[in-house]
Design an enzyme around this catalytic site. Sequence first.
Site, PDB file in Angstrom:
ATOM      1  N   ASN A   9       0.788  -1.411   0.032  1.00 35.52           N
ATOM      2  CA  ASN A   9      -0.048  -0.004  -0.055  1.00 35.52           C
ATOM      3  C   ASN A   9       1.007   0.955  -0.093  1.00 35.52           C
ATOM      4  O   ASN A   9       1.444   1.577   0.985  1.00 35.52           O
ATOM      5  CB  ASN A   9      -0.864   0.048   1.472  1.00 35.52           C
ATOM      6  CG  ASN A   9      -1.732   1.155   1.346  1.00 35.52           C
ATOM      7  OD1 ASN A   9      -1.879   1.976   0.314  1.00 35.52           O
ATOM      8  ND2 ASN A   9      -2.251   1.403   2.363  1.00 35.52           N
ATOM      9  N   TRP A  10       1.102   1.839  -1.243  1.00 34.87           N
ATOM     10  CA  TRP A  10       1.880   3.087  -1.224  1.00 34.87           C
ATOM     11  C   TRP A  10       1.367   4.339  -0.538  1.00 34.87           C
ATOM     12  O   TRP A  10       2.008   5.298  -0.359  1.00 34.87           O
ATOM     13  CB  TRP A  10       2.272   3.085  -2.535  1.00 34.87           C
ATOM     14  CG  TRP A  10       3.396   2.458  -3.271  1.00 34.87           C
ATOM     15  CD1 TRP A  10       3.688   1.226  -2.887  1.00 34.87           C
ATOM     16  CD2 TRP A  10       4.183   2.866  -4.560  1.00 34.87           C
ATOM     17  NE1 TRP A  10       4.731   0.599  -3.584  1.00 34.87           N
ATOM     18  CE2 TRP A  10       4.962   1.663  -4.545  1.00 34.87           C
ATOM     19  CE3 TRP A  10       4.014   3.669  -5.410  1.00 34.87           C
ATOM     20  CZ2 TRP A  10       6.039   1.547  -5.625  1.00 34.87           C
ATOM     21  CZ3 TRP A  10       5.090   3.748  -6.445  1.00 34.87           C
ATOM     22  CH2 TRP A  10       5.827   2.649  -6.634  1.00 34.87           C
ATOM     23  N   HIS A  95      -9.419   1.387   5.328  1.00 33.70           N
ATOM     24  CA  HIS A  95      -8.187   1.610   5.889  1.00 33.70           C
ATOM     25  C   HIS A  95      -8.245   2.509   7.203  1.00 33.70           C
ATOM     26  O   HIS A  95      -9.232   3.714   6.893  1.00 33.70           O
ATOM     27  CB  HIS A  95      -7.125   1.907   4.764  1.00 33.70           C
ATOM     28  CG  HIS A  95      -5.665   1.779   5.597  1.00 33.70           C
ATOM     29  ND1 HIS A  95      -5.149   2.959   6.527  1.00 33.70           N
ATOM     30  CD2 HIS A  95      -4.797   0.886   5.094  1.00 33.70           C
ATOM     31  CE1 HIS A  95      -4.071   2.434   6.672  1.00 33.70           C
ATOM     32  NE2 HIS A  95      -3.642   1.503   6.004  1.00 33.70           N
ATOM     33  N   GLU A 165      -5.530  -4.575  10.671  1.00 32.25           N
ATOM     34  CA  GLU A 165      -4.430  -3.581  10.905  1.00 32.25           C
ATOM     35  C   GLU A 165      -4.659  -2.960  12.477  1.00 32.25           C
ATOM     36  O   GLU A 165      -5.523  -1.958  12.732  1.00 32.25           O
ATOM     37  CB  GLU A 165      -4.497  -2.702  10.018  1.00 32.25           C
ATOM     38  CG  GLU A 165      -5.866  -2.217   9.358  1.00 32.25           C
ATOM     39  CD  GLU A 165      -6.122  -0.729   8.719  1.00 32.25           C
ATOM     40  OE1 GLU A 165      -4.694  -0.247   8.315  1.00 32.25           O
ATOM     41  OE2 GLU A 165      -6.915  -0.039   8.866  1.00 32.25           O
ATOM     42  N   GLY A 171       2.647   2.285  10.740  1.00 29.97           N
ATOM     43  CA  GLY A 171       3.440   3.619  10.537  1.00 29.97           C
ATOM     44  C   GLY A 171       4.208   4.174  11.904  1.00 29.97           C
ATOM     45  O   GLY A 171       5.069   4.970  11.880  1.00 29.97           O
TER      46      GLY A 171
END
EC number: 5.3.1.1
Length: 249
Positions: A9-10, A95, A165, A171
């Site tokens: 996932n960019w 997301h 997630e 991150g």
Amino acid sequence: MPRTLIAGNWKMNGLMANLAEVERVAAEVPASSEGAETLLCLPATLIHAGSAKSEGSGLKIGGETCHANEKGAHTGDLAAEMLKDAGASYVIVGHSERRADHGETDAVVAAQASAALRAGITPIICVGETLDQRDAGEVLTVITTQMAESIPEGAEAAAIVIAYEPVWAIGTGRVATSEQIAEVHTSIRNLLVRRFGDAGRTTRILYGGSMNPGNAAEILAVAEVNGGLIGGASLKAADFLAIYRLAAQ
């Protein structure tokens, strides 16, 4: 056991020059590969060109979100059919960053997933708890609600992908322990079987919290982990391919 899926996932990263990374990945993933399935979800501006760069390889290209409607007065939004037309075969929906930044609820996510299915592309439906929810002991309650309300009615088990997630691990460099991952993934599998019967065992469940080449082998060995939804480590072909090779073993 479902075929492993290694999905990148960019996010909001990448210009045309960065398509060289897509080419490098595509060059290492043969079309005839029977190992892990490989996917890069790109910003909308790169999907068409990324699809062209990956043509003839085993690398698939996906989108990062889609609108719930098929067309209309929704300035700036993209329909699932538009993504497919550009070359996408998957799309991420729900997301945590979309849920937080754009207020996307479980109902919206279900509608987006339904739109993807109608367009003939596979939705990767994201679920996961915040740190406050984990500290309050609400993890499985949150996951159960999201699973019930984010998967659209009429969906077939094999036509969707679930990504767990933990929001607190995205991150941040923090990674859930193997025990924490196993608990949630096993719960998700049980929820899928409860909803779909034995077909629920065919749905792939990805882990999506700071997976990288250093921890991928341990995470991929956890029960009911069928791959990864990878953020930062998907931006460089070397890192992404290292995870792919671990999964393909």
